[in-house]
Write a protein that holds these residues in place. Structure first.
Motif, PDB file in Angstrom:
ATOM      1  N   ARG A 188      34.635 -26.520-136.173  1.00  0.00           N
ATOM      2  CA  ARG A 188      35.391 -27.104-135.061  1.00  0.00           C
ATOM      3  C   ARG A 188      35.544 -26.060-133.964  1.00  0.00           C
ATOM      4  O   ARG A 188      36.071 -24.969-134.187  1.00  0.00           O
ATOM      5  N   GLY A 189      35.076 -26.405-132.770  1.00  0.00           N
ATOM      6  CA  GLY A 189      35.221 -25.537-131.611  1.00  0.00           C
ATOM      7  C   GLY A 189      36.240 -26.113-130.650  1.00  0.00           C
ATOM      8  O   GLY A 189      36.296 -27.334-130.456  1.00  0.00           O
ATOM      9  N   ARG A 190      37.054 -25.244-130.055  1.00  0.00           N
ATOM     10  CA  ARG A 190      38.054 -25.693-129.087  1.00  0.00           C
ATOM     11  C   ARG A 190      38.077 -24.744-127.906  1.00  0.00           C
ATOM     12  O   ARG A 190      37.975 -23.521-128.067  1.00  0.00           O
ATOM     13  N   ALA A 191      38.195 -25.303-126.688  1.00  0.00           N
ATOM     14  CA  ALA A 191      38.281 -24.492-125.472  1.00  0.00           C
ATOM     15  C   ALA A 191      39.244 -25.140-124.499  1.00  0.00           C
ATOM     16  O   ALA A 191      39.218 -26.367-124.298  1.00  0.00           O
ATOM     17  N   ALA A 192      40.133 -24.361-123.903  1.00  0.00           N
ATOM     18  CA  ALA A 192      41.029 -24.857-122.864  1.00  0.00           C
ATOM     19  C   ALA A 192      40.268 -24.996-121.552  1.00  0.00           C
ATOM     20  O   ALA A 192      39.391 -24.183-121.238  1.00  0.00           O
ATOM     21  N   LEU A 193      40.592 -26.038-120.786  1.00  0.00           N
ATOM     22  CA  LEU A 193      39.911 -26.314-119.523  1.00  0.00           C
ATOM     23  C   LEU A 193      40.925 -26.423-118.396  1.00  0.00           C
ATOM     24  O   LEU A 193      42.104 -26.692-118.622  1.00  0.00           O
ATOM     25  N   SER A 194      40.433 -26.251-117.163  1.00  0.00           N
ATOM     26  CA  SER A 194      41.294 -26.373-115.991  1.00  0.00           C
ATOM     27  C   SER A 194      40.478 -26.894-114.819  1.00  0.00           C
ATOM     28  O   SER A 194      39.349 -26.428-114.582  1.00  0.00           O
ATOM     29  N   ALA A 195      41.018 -27.877-114.107  1.00  0.00           N
ATOM     30  CA  ALA A 195      40.392 -28.404-112.887  1.00  0.00           C
ATOM     31  C   ALA A 195      41.348 -28.168-111.721  1.00  0.00           C
ATOM     32  O   ALA A 195      42.415 -28.794-111.660  1.00  0.00           O
ATOM     33  N   PRO A 196      41.023 -27.265-110.803  1.00  0.00           N
ATOM     34  CA  PRO A 196      41.930 -26.973-109.694  1.00  0.00           C
ATOM     35  C   PRO A 196      41.962 -28.116-108.685  1.00  0.00           C
ATOM     36  O   PRO A 196      41.031 -28.932-108.616  1.00  0.00           O
ATOM     37  N   PRO A 197      43.029 -28.225-107.885  1.00  0.00           N
ATOM     38  CA  PRO A 197      43.095 -29.279-106.875  1.00  0.00           C
ATOM     39  C   PRO A 197      42.170 -28.974-105.706  1.00  0.00           C
ATOM     40  O   PRO A 197      41.715 -27.846-105.535  1.00  0.00           O
ATOM     41  N   GLY A 198      41.884 -30.003-104.926  1.00  0.00           N
ATOM     42  CA  GLY A 198      41.161 -29.807-103.673  1.00  0.00           C
ATOM     43  C   GLY A 198      39.694 -30.147-103.684  1.00  0.00           C
ATOM     44  O   GLY A 198      39.079 -30.252-102.624  1.00  0.00           O
ATOM     45  N   SER A 199      39.077 -30.324-104.851  1.00  0.00           N
ATOM     46  CA  SER A 199      37.640 -30.609-104.893  1.00  0.00           C
ATOM     47  C   SER A 199      37.272 -31.094-106.288  1.00  0.00           C
ATOM     48  O   SER A 199      38.104 -31.126-107.195  1.00  0.00           O
ATOM     49  N   TRP A 200      36.008 -31.449-106.438  1.00  0.00           N
ATOM     50  CA  TRP A 200      35.484 -31.839-107.741  1.00  0.00           C
ATOM     51  C   TRP A 200      35.020 -30.604-108.508  1.00  0.00           C
ATOM     52  O   TRP A 200      34.455 -29.684-107.935  1.00  0.00           O
ATOM     53  N   THR A 201      35.254 -30.602-109.816  1.00  0.00           N
ATOM     54  CA  THR A 201      34.816 -29.538-110.710  1.00  0.00           C
ATOM     55  C   THR A 201      33.944 -30.145-111.798  1.00  0.00           C
ATOM     56  O   THR A 201      34.333 -31.144-112.419  1.00  0.00           O
ATOM     57  N   THR A 202      32.779 -29.583-112.023  1.00  0.00           N
ATOM     58  CA  THR A 202      31.900 -30.057-113.092  1.00  0.00           C
ATOM     59  C   THR A 202      32.061 -29.167-114.313  1.00  0.00           C
ATOM     60  O   THR A 202      31.919 -27.946-114.232  1.00  0.00           O
ATOM     61  N   VAL A 203      32.382 -29.783-115.447  1.00  0.00           N
ATOM     62  CA  VAL A 203      32.558 -29.065-116.709  1.00  0.00           C
ATOM     63  C   VAL A 203      31.338 -29.314-117.583  1.00  0.00           C
ATOM     64  O   VAL A 203      30.909 -30.458-117.758  1.00  0.00           O
ATOM     65  N   SER A 204      30.781 -28.244-118.131  1.00  0.00           N
ATOM     66  CA  SER A 204      29.604 -28.313-118.990  1.00  0.00           C
ATOM     67  C   SER A 204      29.930 -27.744-120.358  1.00  0.00           C
ATOM     68  O   SER A 204      30.473 -26.638-120.460  1.00  0.00           O
ATOM     69  N   THR A 205      29.610 -28.475-121.414  1.00  0.00           N
ATOM     70  CA  THR A 205      29.842 -27.948-122.756  1.00  0.00           C
ATOM     71  C   THR A 205      28.958 -26.731-123.030  1.00  0.00           C
ATOM     72  O   THR A 205      29.385 -25.786-123.694  1.00  0.00           O
ATOM     73  N   ALA A 206      27.730 -26.742-122.512  1.00  0.00           N
ATOM     74  CA  ALA A 206      26.815 -25.620-122.765  1.00  0.00           C
ATOM     75  C   ALA A 206      27.303 -24.335-122.104  1.00  0.00           C
ATOM     76  O   ALA A 206      26.998 -23.237-122.575  1.00  0.00           O
ATOM     77  N   ALA A 207      28.048 -24.462-121.012  1.00  0.00           N
ATOM     78  CA  ALA A 207      28.519 -23.284-120.281  1.00  0.00           C
ATOM     79  C   ALA A 207      29.913 -22.844-120.717  1.00  0.00           C
ATOM     80  O   ALA A 207      30.455 -21.886-120.169  1.00  0.00           O
ATOM     81  N   THR A 208      30.485 -23.520-121.695  1.00  0.00           N
ATOM     82  CA  THR A 208      31.849 -23.233-122.139  1.00  0.00           C
ATOM     83  C   THR A 208      31.840 -22.415-123.416  1.00  0.00           C
ATOM     84  O   THR A 208      31.077 -22.700-124.343  1.00  0.00           O
ATOM     85  N   ALA A 209      32.701 -21.398-123.492  1.00  0.00           N
ATOM     86  CA  ALA A 209      32.879 -20.610-124.711  1.00  0.00           C
ATOM     87  C   ALA A 209      33.996 -21.235-125.548  1.00  0.00           C
ATOM     88  O   ALA A 209      35.092 -21.462-125.047  1.00  0.00           O
ATOM     89  N   TYR A 210      33.688 -21.530-126.805  1.00  0.00           N
ATOM     90  CA  TYR A 210      34.630 -22.178-127.712  1.00  0.00           C
ATOM     91  C   TYR A 210      35.130 -21.200-128.771  1.00  0.00           C
ATOM     92  O   TYR A 210      34.418 -20.274-129.171  1.00  0.00           O
ATOM     93  N   ASP A 211      36.341 -21.445-129.235  1.00  0.00           N
ATOM     94  CA  ASP A 211      36.870 -20.749-130.412  1.00  0.00           C
ATOM     95  C   ASP A 211      36.527 -21.606-131.626  1.00  0.00           C
ATOM     96  O   ASP A 211      37.067 -22.713-131.792  1.00  0.00           O
ATOM     97  N   TRP A 212      35.642 -21.076-132.488  1.00  0.00           N
ATOM     98  CA  TRP A 212      35.109 -21.832-133.611  1.00  0.00           C
ATOM     99  C   TRP A 212      35.857 -21.495-134.900  1.00  0.00           C
ATOM    100  O   TRP A 212      36.103 -20.338-135.198  1.00  0.00           O
ATOM    101  N   THR A 213      36.159 -22.536-135.672  1.00  0.00           N
ATOM    102  CA  THR A 213      36.823 -22.364-136.965  1.00  0.00           C
ATOM    103  C   THR A 213      36.179 -23.302-137.978  1.00  0.00           C
ATOM    104  O   THR A 213      35.925 -24.474-137.670  1.00  0.00           O
ATOM    105  N   LEU A 214      35.916 -22.792-139.175  1.00  0.00           N
ATOM    106  CA  LEU A 214      35.440 -23.639-140.262  1.00  0.00           C
ATOM    107  C   LEU A 214      36.638 -24.393-140.833  1.00  0.00           C
ATOM    108  O   LEU A 214      37.672 -23.791-141.134  1.00  0.00           O
ATOM    109  N   VAL A 215      36.519 -25.727-140.958  1.00  0.00           N
ATOM    110  CA  VAL A 215      37.638 -26.529-141.442  1.00  0.00           C
ATOM    111  C   VAL A 215      37.225 -27.350-142.650  1.00  0.00           C
ATOM    112  O   VAL A 215      36.059 -27.728-142.814  1.00  0.00           O
ATOM    113  N   ASP A 216      38.196 -27.618-143.511  1.00  0.00           N
ATOM    114  CA  ASP A 216      38.013 -28.503-144.656  1.00  0.00           C
ATOM    115  C   ASP A 216      38.117 -29.943-144.166  1.00  0.00           C
ATOM    116  O   ASP A 216      39.106 -30.321-143.520  1.00  0.00           O
ATOM    117  N   LEU A 217      37.102 -30.754-144.457  1.00  0.00           N
ATOM    118  CA  LEU A 217      37.102 -32.119-143.943  1.00  0.00           C
ATOM    119  C   LEU A 217      38.168 -32.994-144.590  1.00  0.00           C
ATOM    120  O   LEU A 217      38.609 -33.985-143.991  1.00  0.00           O
TER     121      LEU A 217
END
Length: 328
Positions: free
Chosen positions: A133-162
């Protein structure tokens, strides 16, 4: 309009174990949407907890908007209004290769918006009954459009029990491609969501699993009806206007009546007319000459402007009295 919830799809170990199957082939080209439903099992809009992927979450309200600012595709976007803070809403995307995976979404908020992205994947180095499971905090500033890409995002990865969804080791930070290079490639899904702070936001140009989605206005039809098409001078006619959506439902959109002499220029007859009983607009108009009428539907947040077909009301000519000659 409602968004789908991932909870019924991914909250169980059985569903997560099915991540090893490849997604269905998505249609090529951009898909124009007039609401939150994509009709695609591999890319759809959902809502999840901001602090816990499988935690409590509340569905947002959705609406189509002109803009805000300049929409990335077309003229409109999908507005999402969180019910409260703590829930992230946005696109779910299924993938079969973490190494090459990327999904993107354009986000805009006039006040800014905080969000989160999750990635779940099963790779060759995790034992049965577990997943990454990977998790990353995101932020979209006001005033314009922001494009978010999963490939360009660094995630904190943790192995989890299903079975329990509890972590089984320390977290490590990496992009999706870097994580796949270290742990092996695998299938899974991602979610990109905003609204964690409770602020309203808009999304557009959702890309993932081979599909692109553009939120645009719905198609409406406007019709005119008149109680009679022939009158004497000075009599009135009653004109009604009806606006319907693609499913035939009367929407009650406000209308402006327009008229002209046959072949002349169109002009407004009075002010904007709100829908009355049954969502119909109605105006009574006295006539002194033959006139054409039509209803104009002004542009709205969720639909372009449009007009009904014209209807002609004929006014009978008053016969001219013959001059009587007199002799003396």
């Amino acid at each position: 309009m409602r968004l789908r919830t991932t909870m019924a799809l991914v909250a169980s170990a059985t569903t997560l174990a099915a991540l090893g199957t490849a997604p269905a082939q998505a249609a090529e080209g951009a898909n124009r949407l007039s609401g939150p439903s994509t009709g695609d099992p591999d890319v759809f809009l959902t809502y999840v907890g901001c602090d816990n992927l499988f935690g409590a979450a509340q569905p947002p309200q959705s609406r189509l908007n002109l803009g805000p600012y300049t929409a990335p595709m077309g003229r409109r976007s999908l507005g999402l209004v969180p019910a409260a803070s703590g829930t992230a809403s946005g696109p779910f995307t299924r993938f079969d290769s973490l190494a090459s995976f990327d999904s993107t979404v354009a986000v805009a908020s006039t006040s800014g918006s905080q969000g989160v992205s999750y990635v779940m994947s099963i790779t060759p180095d995790n034992v049965p009954g577990t997943a990454w499971r990977g998790r990353a905090a995101l932020s979209a500033p006001p005033g314009s459009w922001t494009t978010v890409s999963t490939a360009a995002t660094a995630y904190d990865w943790t192995l989890v029990d299903l079975a329990t969804l509890s972590p089984l080791g320390p977290a490590e930070t990496a992009t999706t491609a870097a994580f796949a290079a270290a742990h092996g490639d695998g299938a899974g899904f991602s979610i990109i969501g905003f609204g964690c702070d409770g602020s309203s936001f808009n999304i557009d140009e959702v890309r993932g699993s081979g599909s692109t989605f553009d939120f645009e206005g719905t198609t409406l039809a406007t019709a005119v009806d008149v109680n009679r098409t022939s009158v004497d001078a000075g009599q009135s006619v009653s004109l009604t206007g009806r606006v319907t959506d693609p499913g035939g439902r009367v929407t009650g959109d406000p209308l402006v009546l327009e008229s002209r002499r046959p072949g002349g220029e169109w002009g407004a007859v009075g002010d904007l007319v709100l829908g009355g009983p049954g969502g119909l607009a109605r105006v009574d108009v006295p006539l002194t000459e033959t006139t054409e009428f039509r209803w104009h539907r002004p542009e709205s947040q969720y639909a372009d402007e449009g007009w009904s077909e014209p209807v002609t009301v004929t006014v009978a000519e008053v016969p001219v009295a013959a001059e009587v000659a007199t002799s003396k």
